[in-house]
Design an enzyme around this catalytic site. Structure first.
Site: not given
Length: 166
Positions: A44, A83, A108
């Site tokens: 990701s 992230h 998210d």
């Protein structure tokens, strides 16, 4: 093998494990994070980080900025998520963050706990990424995903401790 050699081998093994534990705890105190080193488990965050990269975290920053790469945990989920901060809001009491993976199409929000729209910087963050080593963490992924590899490694460690002469 006499009893003295067995005790020496046991103490050597105990020394290795206790040294690793002490190093981990020292890093935890210095970085102010319960998990100062994490392994990237998904794609990701590509191209910034690849699966298997080891990340070094620092949790002494008082405020995160948009663009910072953070690691956070969600209540009820055991795997930390790496992230980038997409948006941040703060007041005198707390900083709220919205994150997104570089390789993901959306933010998210769907990963957060129910009715949670932002991450709380003090409660949810494990740390901010300050450095990394590429692909070194792939061994951890192999051990966790491949049962044969895991038992093979344990078997090799056991055999080497049985047959070592030191």
């Amino acid at each position: 093998m006499n009893i003295r050699q067995q005790i020496t081998q046991f103490l050597s093994l105990a020394y290795v494990f206790s040294s690793a534990f002490m190093l981990w705890k020292t890093l935890s105190v210095i970085a102010n994070s319960h998990s100062p080193i994490v392994v990237v488990l998904s794609g990701s965050m590509e191209p910034a980080f690849q699966r298997g990269d080891i990340l070094f975290l620092w949790n002494r920053d008082h405020q995160q900025k948009v663009g910072d790469i953070v690691v956070y945990e969600i209540d009820g989920k055991s795997i930390p998520i790496v992230h980038r901060v997409l948006r941040e809001h703060h007041n005198s009491e707390k900083q709220l963050l919205l994150t997104k993976g570089d390789n993901n199409a959306v933010d998210d929000l769907s990963l957060y706990a129910k009715k949670q729209q932002y991450l709380n910087q003090k409660q949810d963050l494990v740390g901010t990424v300050k450095g990394y080593l590429p692909f070194i963490g792939y061994v951890t992924i192999l051990i966790s995903e491949n049962v044969y590899f895991k038992y093979g490694m344990l078997g090799l460690l056991g055999l080497s401790s049985l047959f070592s002469n030191e």
